[in-house]
Write an enzyme that holds these catalytic residues in place. Sequence first.
Site, mmCIF file in Angstrom:
data_model
loop_
_atom_site.group_PDB
_atom_site.id
_atom_site.type_symbol
_atom_site.label_atom_id
_atom_site.label_comp_id
_atom_site.label_asym_id
_atom_site.label_seq_id
_atom_site.Cartn_x
_atom_site.Cartn_y
_atom_site.Cartn_z
ATOM 1 N N HIS A 189 0.810 -1.222 0.000
ATOM 2 C CA HIS A 189 0.000 0.000 0.000
ATOM 3 C C HIS A 189 0.842 1.270 0.000
ATOM 4 O O HIS A 189 0.294 2.365 -0.183
ATOM 5 C CB HIS A 189 -0.930 0.002 1.214
ATOM 6 C CG HIS A 189 -1.996 -1.049 1.134
ATOM 7 N ND1 HIS A 189 -3.297 -0.775 0.749
ATOM 8 C CD2 HIS A 189 -1.963 -2.381 1.367
ATOM 9 C CE1 HIS A 189 -4.005 -1.882 0.760
ATOM 10 N NE2 HIS A 189 -3.215 -2.883 1.134
ATOM 11 N N ASP A 224 3.985 9.302 -1.265
ATOM 12 C CA ASP A 224 2.771 8.606 -0.834
ATOM 13 C C ASP A 224 2.473 7.474 -1.795
ATOM 14 O O ASP A 224 2.584 7.652 -3.018
ATOM 15 C CB ASP A 224 1.579 9.576 -0.837
ATOM 16 C CG ASP A 224 0.759 9.519 0.439
ATOM 17 O OD1 ASP A 224 0.799 8.481 1.122
ATOM 18 O OD2 ASP A 224 0.080 10.506 0.748
#
Length: 455
Positions: free
Chosen positions: A156, A364
């Site tokens: 993730h 991110d």
Amino acid sequence: MSRLVIVSNRVGPLKDTGKAGGLAVALVDVLRETGGLWFGWSGEVTEAGTFSELKRERRGNVELATIDVSPADNDEFYAGYANRTLWPMLHYRLDVAEFSPLFEAGYHRVNERFAARLRPLVGESDRIWVHDYHFLPLGARLRELGVSGPIGFFLHIPWPPTEILSALPRHRDLVRAMLAYDLIGLQTERDRRHFVDYLREEAGGHELPDGRWEAWGHTVRVEAFPIGIDTEGYRGFVATPEARREIQRLDRHLRGRAQIVGVDRIDYSKGIPHRFRAFERLLEDQPELRGRVSLLQISPPSRGEVFAYAEIRRELEHLAGSVNGRYADIDWTPIRFMTRGFPRRALAGIYARSRVGLVTSLRDGMNLVAKEYVAAQEPEDPGVLVLSRFAGAAEAMSEAMIVNPYAADETAAALQAALQMPLDERRARHGALYARLVQADARWWANAFLDRLAA
């Protein structure tokens, strides 16, 4: 019949309480389709640790099974190797990464114990889907225990370039263990390139005609699966009582002023200090905006036991205080900095009343706040998303205003443009973004990964 077995550090809940993350809700929905098991940490730290009694909870055809960790496991596996070694390194922050043999040993010990506790729960035809950086070697441990069925892995957070990853002691052993998975999913095409470049450069790997990669005697498929949200479901949150209550509160407080909103955990990867400096630059360069626009930053703390997070919180409090001391007026506070969380439905209302959504991640994996902000906007009068080029979301959200968060003047100029953007342009940008979010939602993401794993 084949079950789906999901493994992640934290699990559940089995019902949407309004506090569960969108990913948790999506995974429960996928589990319900065929029935399945979700296995992970209970959230409890006990002396028995991974030898604790298995905790089980069932709702319909979906079961949660969790175990505890010991104080040593929590310190070495979770707070240590996962969050003080892997997290900073995978976010390109070698300067704050800690390389401790004790942490590394704890990480592998917990992965071995989780594999041992999961093995009796897995049937021969089950498909296993392992999630995130806590369990990079779990697939290899399961193979050693005789699991022969399909095992997939999804990361993730970002995967860094080889020159960064190679700073990790015994990095080859860790990546070699990951090749026990049949399918490795990453958030973006950039992350996928970094992973296969590593296989080529460090393992002498090569791509096969069918698209899989061969390295160290293993074959693996590596693909990008950008994660989505429950777009239409999140849009529906705006009409809930929790959201309407926040909208009414903001209407009373803002009194026609514009609001910029940022929502992030306190983490050095999120670029929150850069955000505050860009907003300060906006007020410096555009004095007419003083008293007319404010920044609301919602930052629930995370990993408070890690020194770097305590440091960044102090920095943020100092920056907010400095800007407010310089520019605040009797009836206007430039930066409202809140270190507590809000339920997802309440956040939908806050997003809906914010003229600009500001995401300044320095690195991110995806950033679902960007997607939730877009989903919460009123199509007839939408706000504008200002998005860091270093967030994975930027790869498929080109209609946002893409900025370099390291350049305060660039971000400030984008904020000014967003605040002044004509309605027709705001509608056009939002419409394109929303349509793509509906198409590539959380269900699409999960099904795309599982279909590929089945193939």
